[in-house]
Each structure stands twice: as C-alpha cells, then as structure tokens.
Write a protein that holds these residues in place. Sequence first.
Motif, mmCIF file in Angstrom:
data_model
loop_
_atom_site.group_PDB
_atom_site.id
_atom_site.type_symbol
_atom_site.label_atom_id
_atom_site.label_comp_id
_atom_site.label_asym_id
_atom_site.label_seq_id
_atom_site.Cartn_x
_atom_site.Cartn_y
_atom_site.Cartn_z
ATOM 1 N N LYS A 21 32.485 33.620 52.756
ATOM 2 C CA LYS A 21 32.678 32.607 53.810
ATOM 3 C C LYS A 21 33.321 31.342 53.229
ATOM 4 C CE LYS A 21 30.319 30.144 57.506
ATOM 5 N NZ LYS A 21 29.060 29.904 58.202
ATOM 6 N N GLU A 22 32.807 30.887 52.105
ATOM 7 C CA GLU A 22 33.349 29.686 51.471
ATOM 8 C C GLU A 22 34.763 29.948 50.929
ATOM 9 O OE1 GLU A 22 31.975 26.262 48.258
ATOM 10 O OE2 GLU A 22 30.783 28.082 48.436
ATOM 11 N N HIS A 23 35.016 31.165 50.432
ATOM 12 C CA HIS A 23 36.353 31.532 49.948
ATOM 13 C C HIS A 23 37.346 31.527 51.108
ATOM 14 C CE1 HIS A 23 39.534 33.626 47.759
ATOM 15 N NE2 HIS A 23 39.550 34.526 48.732
ATOM 16 N N VAL A 24 36.962 32.054 52.260
ATOM 17 C CA VAL A 24 37.841 32.070 53.435
ATOM 18 C C VAL A 24 38.162 30.634 53.872
ATOM 19 C CG1 VAL A 24 38.004 32.720 55.876
ATOM 20 C CG2 VAL A 24 37.184 34.382 54.184
ATOM 21 N N ASP A 68 38.568 27.586 43.623
ATOM 22 C CA ASP A 68 38.165 28.692 44.498
ATOM 23 C C ASP A 68 36.661 28.908 44.341
ATOM 24 O OD1 ASP A 68 37.515 31.290 45.537
ATOM 25 O OD2 ASP A 68 39.602 31.886 45.307
ATOM 26 N N PRO A 69 35.937 29.022 45.446
ATOM 27 C CA PRO A 69 34.496 29.264 45.359
ATOM 28 C C PRO A 69 34.124 30.505 44.553
ATOM 29 C CG PRO A 69 35.088 28.599 47.566
ATOM 30 C CD PRO A 69 36.375 28.802 46.830
ATOM 31 N N PHE A 70 34.964 31.526 44.566
ATOM 32 C CA PHE A 70 34.693 32.705 43.734
ATOM 33 C C PHE A 70 34.699 32.335 42.252
ATOM 34 C CE2 PHE A 70 36.499 35.962 46.997
ATOM 35 C CZ PHE A 70 35.264 36.090 47.591
ATOM 36 N N VAL A 71 35.642 31.503 41.853
ATOM 37 C CA VAL A 71 35.731 31.078 40.448
ATOM 38 C C VAL A 71 34.556 30.171 40.108
ATOM 39 C CG1 VAL A 71 37.116 29.790 38.764
ATOM 40 C CG2 VAL A 71 38.237 31.362 40.381
ATOM 41 N N VAL A 75 32.232 34.662 40.012
ATOM 42 C CA VAL A 75 32.393 36.045 40.467
ATOM 43 C C VAL A 75 33.862 36.468 40.507
ATOM 44 C CG1 VAL A 75 30.226 36.003 41.759
ATOM 45 C CG2 VAL A 75 32.383 35.470 42.940
ATOM 46 N N GLY A 76 34.762 35.562 40.144
ATOM 47 C CA GLY A 76 36.181 35.886 40.141
ATOM 48 C C GLY A 76 36.935 35.027 39.149
ATOM 49 N N ARG A 77 38.141 35.496 38.803
ATOM 50 C CA ARG A 77 39.035 34.732 37.929
ATOM 51 C C ARG A 77 40.466 35.003 38.369
ATOM 52 N NH1 ARG A 77 37.206 38.406 33.315
ATOM 53 N NH2 ARG A 77 38.434 40.276 33.717
ATOM 54 N N TYR A 78 41.346 34.072 38.045
ATOM 55 C CA TYR A 78 42.752 34.184 38.435
ATOM 56 C C TYR A 78 43.651 34.377 37.229
ATOM 57 C CZ TYR A 78 42.089 32.780 43.283
ATOM 58 O OH TYR A 78 41.728 32.735 44.611
ATOM 59 N N THR A 79 44.710 35.135 37.450
ATOM 60 C CA THR A 79 45.870 35.180 36.572
ATOM 61 C C THR A 79 47.001 34.582 37.389
ATOM 62 O OG1 THR A 79 45.093 37.225 35.545
ATOM 63 C CG2 THR A 79 47.419 36.677 35.262
ATOM 64 N N ILE A 80 47.730 33.641 36.809
ATOM 65 C CA ILE A 80 48.797 32.962 37.541
ATOM 66 C C ILE A 80 50.132 33.281 36.890
ATOM 67 C CG2 ILE A 80 49.720 30.740 38.293
ATOM 68 C CD1 ILE A 80 46.843 29.644 38.127
#
Length: 101
Positions: A21-24, A68-71, A75-80
Amino acid sequence: MLHLLRLEYTVSEEAAEPHVKEHVAFLDRHHAAGTFLVSGQTVPSEQGGLIIAAGVDRAGAEEIAAGDPFVRAGVGRYTITTIVPGRAHPALAELLAPFGP
C-alpha cells in the motif's frame, strides 16, 4: 536522461506484501510529479518491478529509489541504469525530447 530502476525483492513476495500500500502511494506520488513515466511488475511478479524515471539526474534517481517503502523496510533493492535516449519510436519522440541530448 532516463533511468531504468529495477526493483528486486530481497524477501518473498508474501513478506513484502505488508508494504505494498505504501509502495503504491510512492508510485502514485512520483507519477503525479511526472518523474515516473512507466512502472509495473515484472513477469513473473515475484522478481519485482521496473520503473522508467525522467527529469532527475542520477543522484536524484538514487535518492528516489532509497525512499521507496520497500527499500526502507529492507524488503527490496534497486539497480539503476541511466541512459541518454539517442533514438526513439516517433510516438515517443515528443515525450522523450526533453530528456535527450
């Protein structure tokens, strides 16, 4: 510049669920600001998602990803991946013109 932000879950999709929900809301906020041009889940969805962002430099894209709330929840990570559009389909050329060379 455009930035391809690839989100990868660091936990199961089920473990990330409480933060959806927070990610959306995060996605909605950046789409409304015009920074996110496209976002969506990968197929299969348990791999994460992708975002195409524009209108910010690399440091700005990294800052957005870190927010991002996932980060933030771990519970998540990004590759840019940052690109300078050189060619585009005519249907996209006007949209991408402000972000090209």
